[in-house]
Scaffold this active site. Structure first.
Site, PDB file in Angstrom:
ATOM      1  N   GLY A  14       4.736  86.377  -8.578  1.00  0.00           N
ATOM      2  CA  GLY A  14       3.491  87.128  -8.656  1.00  0.00           C
ATOM      3  C   GLY A  14       2.786  86.922  -9.977  1.00  0.00           C
ATOM      4  N   ASN A  15       1.860  87.801 -10.289  1.00  0.00           N
ATOM      5  CA  ASN A  15       1.107  87.695 -11.534  1.00  0.00           C
ATOM      6  C   ASN A  15       0.780  89.096 -12.030  1.00  0.00           C
ATOM      7  OD1 ASN A  15      -1.600  88.481 -10.319  1.00  0.00           O
ATOM      8  ND2 ASN A  15      -1.147  86.640  -9.123  1.00  0.00           N
ATOM      9  N   ARG A  16       0.063  89.191 -13.131  1.00  0.00           N
ATOM     10  CA  ARG A  16      -0.164  90.469 -13.810  1.00  0.00           C
ATOM     11  C   ARG A  16      -1.400  91.216 -13.315  1.00  0.00           C
ATOM     12  NH1 ARG A  16       2.888  90.927 -18.482  1.00  0.00           N
ATOM     13  NH2 ARG A  16       3.893  89.014 -19.218  1.00  0.00           N
ATOM     14  N   SER A  17      -2.107  90.713 -12.352  1.00  0.00           N
ATOM     15  CA  SER A  17      -3.356  91.357 -11.953  1.00  0.00           C
ATOM     16  C   SER A  17      -3.096  92.736 -11.348  1.00  0.00           C
ATOM     17  CB  SER A  17      -4.094  90.491 -10.929  1.00  0.00           C
ATOM     18  OG  SER A  17      -5.263  91.141 -10.496  1.00  0.00           O
TER      19      SER A  17
END
Length: 410
Positions: A205-208
């Site tokens: 995933g990512n930090r958004s």
């Protein structure tokens, strides 16, 4: 313009006096409505002297004129600065036990709330849920500044500077005067960050957080559009509760792609604000991957589709405006804008909002800053400040493009 300035009992109440003075100097008529607690911080004579208007706190004062209804009907704008956690809770739940909170239930004009409180209170899930609820109804809630608070404390929760509050307020007045420039338009906004499962408990995933995409949905609804928000793993507390916003929740990139294409087939504008994973695991196990003495097995990845490039190439509807977001960091080959210009030309979207991401900027509940490029990489707009400020800058650029297209058709 007739402005109601609500003041609550936070220590930052003294700064509201400067907000009042700046509004008066700009030529507006201002009626101050403090709470009883606010008058313990700054007295009634100060507000009456600076505003030239009577100051009351209770619905029983001047009852024959039904002041709370008259104030609400007559106001062009309501500002509450500072807005304490208590005021946010009252406004979110419709509690009305004094003149200010009752007035908030009667207004149909734009409302601007400028929160100020200790960091722990601002970050508490209850306060965040109340802010999300208010924004979902179209109330403009500023993000508090970070900095020195009462005593030696420091962190997010500081009242924005009076000049910033007044600038945001006057921008809302301008929006209200110029009308809803997206009225009758259908838009799709993607938000959040996609997750690609490795096993039942792990994912890539990512930090958004989805805050920027949610702000875009809020702003579009406020400006008259019908909105479909495709939310990838966005916290439920952030999701808008607004009659003009239809929320569709997804998890993976392929799910987001399908949802955006389905909704986008009838949309005038598609804004891809979600942080979409470039890759996904080639295989997903049905059981949790165990740690072994031989170490982890390599993870084989496969490439996800480039949704923005597909939308730009396919154009699901004639005349559709496609907008992308590009989170960039500079490196030895170029700065953020250099990479953004290259991406704008490569993707083919009508507009690309390029923002620098990193610690304290971009992702999460922090300020954002974007440079808006056209398909050739030319700068056509900029936006900075809160996520709401950036959202309005993006829609300003979109609205200008829609107006230009309408003029050409005529």
């Amino acid at each position: 313009m007739r402005i109601v300035l609500g003041v609550t009992g936070g220590i930052a109440a003294y700064k509201a006096a400067l907000v009042l003075r700046l509004l008066k100097e700009a030529g507006h008529r201002v009626r101050v409505v403090p709470t009883e607690s606010a008058l313990r911080m700054v007295g009634r004579p100060t507000w009456e002297a600076l505003s030239g208007e009577p100051v009351r706190t209770s619905v029983f004062d001047d009852a024959e004129h039904v002041d709370h209804v008259a104030l609400g009907r007559g106001a062009d704008l309501v500002i509450v600065a500072p807005a304490t956690a208590n005021l946010l809770a009252k406004a979110a739940t419709g509690l009305a036990d004094d003149l200010l909170s009752t007035t908030l239930l009667t207004v149909t004009c734009p409302v601007l709330l400028a929160p100020a409180m200790h960091t722990e209170m601002w970050l508490h899930p209850a306060t965040q849920a109340n802010v999300a609820t208010l924004r979902g109804r179209g109330v403009h809630v500023l993000d508090p500044d970070s900095g020195r608070l009462t005593g030696a404390d420091s962190g997010p929760g500081r009242l924005p500077e009076p000049a910033a509050i007044v600038a945001a307020a006057l921008a809302l007045l301008d929006d209200d005067v110029t009308g809803q420039d997206l009225a009758g338009r259908s838009v799709v906004v993607s938000a959040g960050g996609t997750r690609e499962p490795l096993d039942p408990v792990r994912f890539l995933g990512n930090r958004s957080s989805g805050r920027q995409g949610v702000a875009l949905a809020h702003a579009a609804a406020r400006r008259g559009a019908t909105v479909t928000l495709v939310a990838a793993n966005v916290d439920d507390a952030l999701l808008p509760d607004h009659p003009a916003v239809d929320v569709r929740q997804v998890e993976t990139t392929l799910e987001l792609r399908d949802a955006v294409r389905e909704a986008g087939s009838a949309a005038d504008v598609v804004v891809m604000a979600a942080a979409v994973a470039d890759f996904r695991p080639a295989t997903t196990t049905t059981h949790k991957i165990k740690k072994t003495s031989s170490g982890p097995a390599p993870i084989e990845l496969e490439t996800n589709p480039d949704i923005l490039a597909e939308l730009a190439a396919d154009r699901l509807r004639d005349g559709q405006v496609v907008v992308g977001f590009a989170a960039e960091t500079g490196d030895e080959t170029g700065d953020v804008l250099t990479h953004g210009r290259a991406k704008a030309r490569r993707k083919g979207a009508d507009l690309l909002a390029v923002n620098e991401v990193g610690v304290g900027r971009g992702f999460g509940d922090v300020p954002n800053e974007v440079t808006i490029l056209d398909a050739e990489g030319s700068v056509v707009g900029r936006g900075s400040g809160s996520k709401d400020d950036v959202a309005d800058a993006v829609w300003d650029a979109v609205a200008a493009r829609l107006r230009a297209a309408t003029t050409i058709e005529r």
